[in-house]
Write an enzyme that holds these catalytic residues in place. Structure first.
Site, PDB file in Angstrom:
ATOM      1  N   LYS A 258       0.841  -1.182   0.000  1.00 49.57           N
ATOM      2  CA  LYS A 258       0.000   0.000   0.000  1.00 49.57           C
ATOM      3  C   LYS A 258       0.886   1.246   0.000  1.00 49.57           C
ATOM      4  O   LYS A 258       1.854   1.337   0.745  1.00 49.57           O
ATOM      5  CB  LYS A 258      -0.897  -0.015   1.239  1.00 49.57           C
ATOM      6  CG  LYS A 258      -2.096   0.899   1.180  1.00 49.57           C
ATOM      7  CD  LYS A 258      -3.014   0.640   2.364  1.00 49.57           C
ATOM      8  CE  LYS A 258      -4.267   1.490   2.299  1.00 49.57           C
ATOM      9  NZ  LYS A 258      -5.165   1.234   3.436  1.00 49.57           N
TER      10      LYS A 258
ATOM     11  N   GLU B 201     -19.202  -5.909  11.070  1.00 50.09           N
ATOM     12  CA  GLU B 201     -20.148  -5.213  11.927  1.00 50.09           C
ATOM     13  C   GLU B 201     -21.151  -6.162  12.572  1.00 50.09           C
ATOM     14  O   GLU B 201     -21.540  -5.946  13.737  1.00 50.09           O
ATOM     15  CB  GLU B 201     -20.894  -4.135  11.126  1.00 50.09           C
ATOM     16  CG  GLU B 201     -20.043  -2.939  10.749  1.00 50.09           C
ATOM     17  CD  GLU B 201     -19.191  -3.171   9.507  1.00 50.09           C
ATOM     18  OE1 GLU B 201     -18.377  -2.292   9.169  1.00 50.09           O
ATOM     19  OE2 GLU B 201     -19.335  -4.255   8.877  1.00 50.09           O
TER      20      GLU B 201
ATOM     21  N   ARG C 259     -25.332  -2.841   7.926  1.00 48.03           N
ATOM     22  CA  ARG C 259     -24.998  -4.242   7.666  1.00 48.03           C
ATOM     23  C   ARG C 259     -25.402  -5.149   8.821  1.00 48.03           C
ATOM     24  O   ARG C 259     -25.580  -6.344   8.636  1.00 48.03           O
ATOM     25  CB  ARG C 259     -23.489  -4.391   7.462  1.00 48.03           C
ATOM     26  CG  ARG C 259     -22.893  -3.604   6.321  1.00 48.03           C
ATOM     27  CD  ARG C 259     -21.391  -3.675   6.433  1.00 48.03           C
ATOM     28  NE  ARG C 259     -20.707  -3.072   5.305  1.00 48.03           N
ATOM     29  CZ  ARG C 259     -19.409  -2.845   5.271  1.00 48.03           C
ATOM     30  NH1 ARG C 259     -18.657  -3.187   6.294  1.00 48.03           N
ATOM     31  NH2 ARG C 259     -18.846  -2.298   4.218  1.00 48.03           N
TER      32      ARG C 259
END
Length: 670
Positions: free
Chosen positions: A304, A390, A418
């Site tokens: 990244k 979640e 969610r």
């Protein structure tokens, strides 16, 4: 690394500061669409990738946005568009925050500096923006499910195109990704999943041997031999057939680490260096040409922030950035006038936890985005990051609450969607005192539709046993967090916006609020032209006060109240406003079906609407694109101008009539 130099990933080359200051991209300039890219020679792709990386850095330096993720997939993006015939072949980016290089290569370079701005390009993939975005995404872990759906649709239609889903290792922490893998592995639809491993280090270091093995395992000869072996095995008894399959899986898993994915029914290839085009291209071509391979997972290791030193050195690899100086990487952030709501939550909870060792904090892969990182600094053993999960996070919090702890589940409004079944089944039905801290409530600006917290008021306030609050400023937020600490018999939620507070004085020790009680912020009196009451929820209070000033200038005396609570509703306050005013306006930065609906229900059930004009004001029934938050509020008709216009219209007063308090023809309450 020598000062003033940045890695260019060209064999033996470096990018200097002058390269960063002057964007020169002769190869990239010839590529307007992936078809142009496919006309290049393989040896030209390294130069193209270097130029694409620099173009991405320059674009994000001017707009802000997600940078590190895109820099990490530059070579992968080039390789995928070079090998596959996009857009006929479907390329699906999970989450979408790594899609900026993809947008540059797919006909949007001339608009790339409008990223995340009003009327500009979305910061994520978006179906109505380009045919090269076959599936829109901004929340994580959807790519494999969507890709499998497209692959099955292709098979049902006797099509022959390829479907490739690129998913990051962080997104693999969500259960939905494994549900999709499990389903896809049970089918034989041709689907390619690329696991972009840029953070979790779930594989051994990548080197020449693993690259060689990946090319070997993806080769036509090996895959053909594998299918031949399966054909032979089918002629033997089932027990022996399965034993031979297991031997082949474990033999490859022993050297590649792919046993988990093989057990789920995928053919695993990897790990391979995601920045080495000499490794990527042959593997992708081999997989593309394997017509009967079924579901395949290619494990690609990337870095990244690759190729830009400030991003590589940053702890979050410049995941999300403001506008910045290209050479130094210094971000150009404005000086805040007030503390951000997120920081107020984190600091308040951390301080309260000093006196209460039962307080714990939970986040779903967003510690800094929710302020839990602040709590974690002082209470590391009571801070939990569950990953992009979640659903698990909410039930995990319910388990803690069941054992007498005081869990605060800090989750963005749109991310909590969610976990709605868990909120209902595991928390509300059992009346467990889970405390929800709902960040990013309301309009969020540059992140647009996908992160706009519109529905939490409606989907939580309809649940029995819930307390739902919304602060009008940062001091109110601190008081509401303190209030939640003392709620031990049912769940509670406080929803607050993104960004800075309004600049009020913060209490040293916030006092809990009386449950279900709002407050009068400005008391008006019945005037000759009719009296207006504005009942505001949350962050609309400042616009309500501004509107009251302007209505007062027209001779309309106006009362402004801060509801504080959606549930339980302050019936006494609503009755007082209804009985002493001609017009009651209810303002919320949330969808229809929320606070205003509860107020209307109360008025109707208590026969309080006789002679009373009522105007609920909520978000419009449409999704708004990215823009500055204040512009989104204006477009939604929730700013001071809209409040004034709505009040005048409800009272039958022409907007051009400034009037005075002696107007005999003004409407009065019956």
């Amino acid at each position: 690394m020598a000062r003033g130099r940045y890695p260019r990933e060209r064999q033996g080359g470096w990018a200097t500061r002058s390269d960063l200051l002057t964007l020169t991209t002769p190869t990239l300039d010839t590529v307007h669409l992936p078809a142009d890219l496919r006309r290049l020679q393989p040896e030209e792709l390294r130069t193209l990738a270097d130029e694409l990386r620099q173009a991405t850095i320059h674009a994000v330096s001017k707009t802000g946005g997600h940078l590190g993720a895109g820099l990490g997939v530059v070579e992968l993006t080039v390789a995928l568009h070079y090998v596959y015939d996009t857009p006929a072949d479907k390329l699906i980016w999970d989450v979408g925050h790594q899609c900026y290089p993809h947008k540059i290569l797919t006909g949007r370079r001339d608009r790339i500096e409008t990223l995340r701005q009003g009327g500009g390009l979305s910061g994520f993939t978006k179906r109505d923006e380009s045919e090269y975005d076959p599936f829109g995404a901004a929340h994580s872990s959807t790519s494999i499910s969507a890709g499998l759906g497209m692959a099955v649709a292709r098979d049902l239609s006797d099509g022959d195109n390829h479907v490739v889903a690129v998913i990051g290792d962080g997104a693999m922490s969500a259960g939905m990704a494994y549900e999709a893998l499990n389903n896809a592995g049970a089918m034989h639809s041709r689907l390619t999943v690329i696991l972009n491993d840029n953070d979790m280090s779930i594989a051994p270091p990548v080197g020449a041997m693993s690259a060689y093995l990946s090319r070997l395992l993806s080769s036509k000869q090996y895959m053909g031999l594998r299918e031949f072996g399966r054909g032979i095995a089918e002629r033997f008894p089932k027990r022996l057939e399965r034993a031979m399959e297991k031997w082949e899986e474990y033999a490859r898993g022993f050297v590649t680490g792919g046993t988990l994915f093989e057990e789920m029914g995928f053919y695993y290839i990897g790990p391979i260096d995601g920045h080495n085009l000499d490794h990527l291209l042959p593997v992708l071509k081999n997989v593309r040409n394997a017509k009967d391979a079924g579901p395949v997972l290619i494990h690609v290791v990337t870095q990244k922030g690759k190729g830009y030193d400030p991003a590589e050195q940053s702890a979050d690899k410049y995941h999300g950035v403001a506008k910045f100086d290209v050479v130094t990487g210094t971000q150009k952030k404005g000086k805040p006038n007030a503390p951000a709501y997120t920081k107020v939550f984190g600091r308040t909870l951390s301080k309260l936890a000093e006196a209460d060792d039962k307080i714990v904090a939970i986040t779903a892969a967003m510690p800094s985005g929710t302020g839990v990182d602040i709590f974690q600094e002082t209470h590391p053993t009571r801070s939990f990051d569950v990953g992009i999960a979640e659903q698990h996070g909410v039930t995990f919090a319910a388990g803690l609450a069941a054992e007498g702890y005081k869990p605060f589940a800090a989750i963005y409004s749109t991310f909590l969607q969610r976990a709605y079944d868990q909120v209902v089944h595991d928390v509300a039905i059992q009346s467990l005192p889970v405390r929800f801290a709902i960040d990013r409530a309301g309009y969020v600006g540059a992140d647009g539709q996908t992160h706009c917290g519109a529905f939490d008021v409606a989907y939580l306030s309809c649940l029995p046993n819930f307390i739902v609050m919304a602060p009008s400023d940062e001091a109110e937020l601190a008081a509401m967090v303190a209030t939640q600490v003392g709620i031990d018999d049912r769940p509670s939620a406080v929803r607050y916006p993104r960004g800075e507070g309004v600049g009020v004085e913060m209490p040293e020790h916030p006092a809990p609020l009386e449950i279900g009680k709002g407050r009068i912020v400005r008391q008006g009196a019945k005037g000759a032209r009719g009296a207006v009451a504005i009942l505001s929820l949350g962050n609309r209070l400042q616009d309500a006060l501004a509107a009251a000033d302007r209505l007062g200038a027209r001779g309309l005396v106006t009362t402004v109240a801060d509801a504080r609570f959606v549930k339980p509703l302050d019936g006494d306050l609503i009755r007082q406003l209804a009985e002493s005013h001609d017009l009651l306006m209810v303002i919320e930065e949330a969808s229809i079906g929320g606070f205003g609906s509860h107020v209307l229900d109360f008025l109707a059930r208590n026969d309080l609407m006789k002679g009373l004009a009522v105007r609920p004001m909520a978000m419009p029934d449409r999704f708004l694109d990215q823009d500055k938050p204040e512009e989104q509020v204006r477009l939604a008709g929730l700013d001071a101008d809209a409040i004034v216009a709505t009040a005048l219209d409800a009272l039958g007063i022409d907007a051009g009539d400034r009037g005075n308090s002696d107007d005999k023809d003004a409407p009065a309450r019956a």
